[in-house]
Write a protein that holds these residues in place. Sequence first.
Motif, mmCIF file in Angstrom:
data_model
loop_
_atom_site.group_PDB
_atom_site.id
_atom_site.type_symbol
_atom_site.label_atom_id
_atom_site.label_comp_id
_atom_site.label_asym_id
_atom_site.label_seq_id
_atom_site.Cartn_x
_atom_site.Cartn_y
_atom_site.Cartn_z
ATOM 1 N N LEU A 134 1.113 -1.165 0.109
ATOM 2 C CA LEU A 134 -0.124 0.005 0.041
ATOM 3 C C LEU A 134 0.853 0.996 0.175
ATOM 4 C CD1 LEU A 134 -2.973 -0.577 2.400
ATOM 5 C CD2 LEU A 134 -2.908 -0.785 -0.061
ATOM 6 N N GLY A 137 2.126 2.077 -3.273
ATOM 7 C CA GLY A 137 0.934 2.811 -3.978
ATOM 8 C C GLY A 137 0.917 2.146 -5.738
ATOM 9 N N LYS A 138 1.510 0.988 -5.973
ATOM 10 C CA LYS A 138 1.739 0.915 -7.529
ATOM 11 C C LYS A 138 1.099 -0.601 -7.560
ATOM 12 C CE LYS A 138 4.242 0.831 -11.619
ATOM 13 N NZ LYS A 138 5.810 0.914 -12.207
ATOM 14 N N TRP A 344 -2.269 -4.917 -3.869
ATOM 15 C CA TRP A 344 -2.349 -4.700 -5.408
ATOM 16 C C TRP A 344 -3.738 -4.468 -5.817
ATOM 17 C CZ3 TRP A 344 1.848 -8.670 -6.454
ATOM 18 C CH2 TRP A 344 3.299 -8.175 -6.047
ATOM 19 N N LEU A 347 -5.499 -1.538 -4.597
ATOM 20 C CA LEU A 347 -4.853 -0.327 -5.186
ATOM 21 C C LEU A 347 -5.413 -0.206 -6.761
ATOM 22 C CD1 LEU A 347 -1.316 -0.461 -4.085
ATOM 23 C CD2 LEU A 347 -2.788 1.554 -3.485
ATOM 24 N N ARG A 348 -5.538 -1.334 -7.261
ATOM 25 C CA ARG A 348 -6.071 -1.575 -8.684
ATOM 26 C C ARG A 348 -7.509 -0.933 -8.931
ATOM 27 N NH1 ARG A 348 -4.476 -6.209 -9.611
ATOM 28 N NH2 ARG A 348 -2.702 -5.677 -10.229
ATOM 29 N N SER A 350 -8.921 1.108 -6.712
ATOM 30 C CA SER A 350 -8.942 2.432 -5.882
ATOM 31 C C SER A 350 -9.697 3.625 -6.924
ATOM 32 C CB SER A 350 -7.647 2.877 -5.346
ATOM 33 O OG SER A 350 -6.715 3.072 -6.510
ATOM 34 N N SER A 357 -8.975 6.780 -2.788
ATOM 35 C CA SER A 357 -8.187 6.692 -3.816
ATOM 36 C C SER A 357 -6.724 6.105 -3.428
ATOM 37 C CB SER A 357 -7.641 8.123 -4.280
ATOM 38 O OG SER A 357 -7.014 8.839 -2.944
ATOM 39 N N ALA A 358 -5.698 5.682 -4.509
ATOM 40 C CA ALA A 358 -4.449 5.240 -4.035
ATOM 41 C C ALA A 358 -3.752 5.908 -3.019
ATOM 42 C CB ALA A 358 -3.795 4.813 -5.407
ATOM 43 N N SER A 362 -2.510 4.801 0.735
ATOM 44 C CA SER A 362 -0.883 5.021 1.139
ATOM 45 C C SER A 362 -1.210 5.631 2.255
ATOM 46 C CB SER A 362 -0.330 5.306 0.060
ATOM 47 O OG SER A 362 -0.427 4.314 -1.263
#
Length: 397
Positions: A134, A137-138, A344, A347-348, A350, A357-358, A362
């Motif tokens: 997290l 963030g990617k 992941w 985040l995908r 998000s 949001s990502a 994070s």
Amino acid sequence: MNPIIEAIRKRDSGRDPERLTMRYAKMKESPFVFLRGACHLFYDALPDAPVLDRAPLAWCCGDLHFENFGSYKADNRLVYFDINDFDESALAPCTWDIVRLLTSIRCGAETLRATEAETRAVASDCLHSYRAALLRGKPLWVEGETSSGLIHDLFVALAERKRENFLDRRTILDDGQRRIKIDGIKALAVAASERDKVTAFMKRWAAEQPKPGFFKVLDVARRIAGTGSLGVTRYVILVDGKGSPDENYLLDLKATHPSSLLPRLRQIDVIQPVWQDEARRIATIQNRLQAVDHAFLQPVTYDGQPCILRDLQPSEDRVAIGDWGKKLDRLRDVVYAMGNVLAWDQLRASGRGGAASADQLSDFAQGERWMSELLETVDAMTKTTHEQWETFRQSAL
């Protein structure tokens, strides 16, 4: 009647009695199997805590446990490793999935053949990998070439598997024509009227597909799979695919139901999107979370009931996490990957449909106090699950 037993009976109303008996027998085996089969009880018992109720919202699997990770063939026919069950999926605080995953590790000591100290250690490792992903963030995904340990073994096994060998395990070949093996383990027979109804449905659905002949039905059976869903309307369907006998395909047709998370989500005022039906909820969230879409994943309506139709997911495509061979690094390698995959996926998805949001995910992960609070919650839910299982184990169900 005990409230736990009453809640289970109510949840299972209308299910196929034959498979329901199998479900209850499985749930009495261990706290982990009980956890798998009683998702609604888990969320009903989830304590009020800031780490759970005030965490950023994310698209969640809902029924996350260590056997709900595995490989699947995507619609590009390549193999991926990811979360693979989204029946209970919903928009929920991001911490709910990781709490359930860590509780499954703690409750799964017997399945894992691990000590309590070992399950505590690997649960902490899983949480740290989730947090680290997290923070980065990617969203990434697990690659077969760079995977290791049990997950690498899974990729290798799939690469070496031939379709005819898989079909030989699940079907019987008679005079060049396959039919589904009725073994009482993976499949049960269907009445002629059921077979005709499924065949007629598939014919109508196939007529709208680019290659209708691919979906020509050769045989139908009731499917035995999972724990939480045992007894719901579910079929395994053998279709012609790319040609008989060795290029046939097996499909999974499964009825859907509302997510078990909804009562608890209403208590903390998390509003869900308005879905056309439950099948579209599941398919949409699965497509948002997984790196590449699952092969043939389709929301459909069968016999007036929303269902998911997809390529059959063999049980052997899940990580045999009990095979870590008492080498703690090997077990840690698996749970570390699971923590990454969960982060992941969140985040995908998000920033979509009400999810944080990502950057918000994070930012949440920056602190460390939430981690100790979350592990305390895992302790409490592990104890609660054991108590619920003991009550169920001694019941007449």
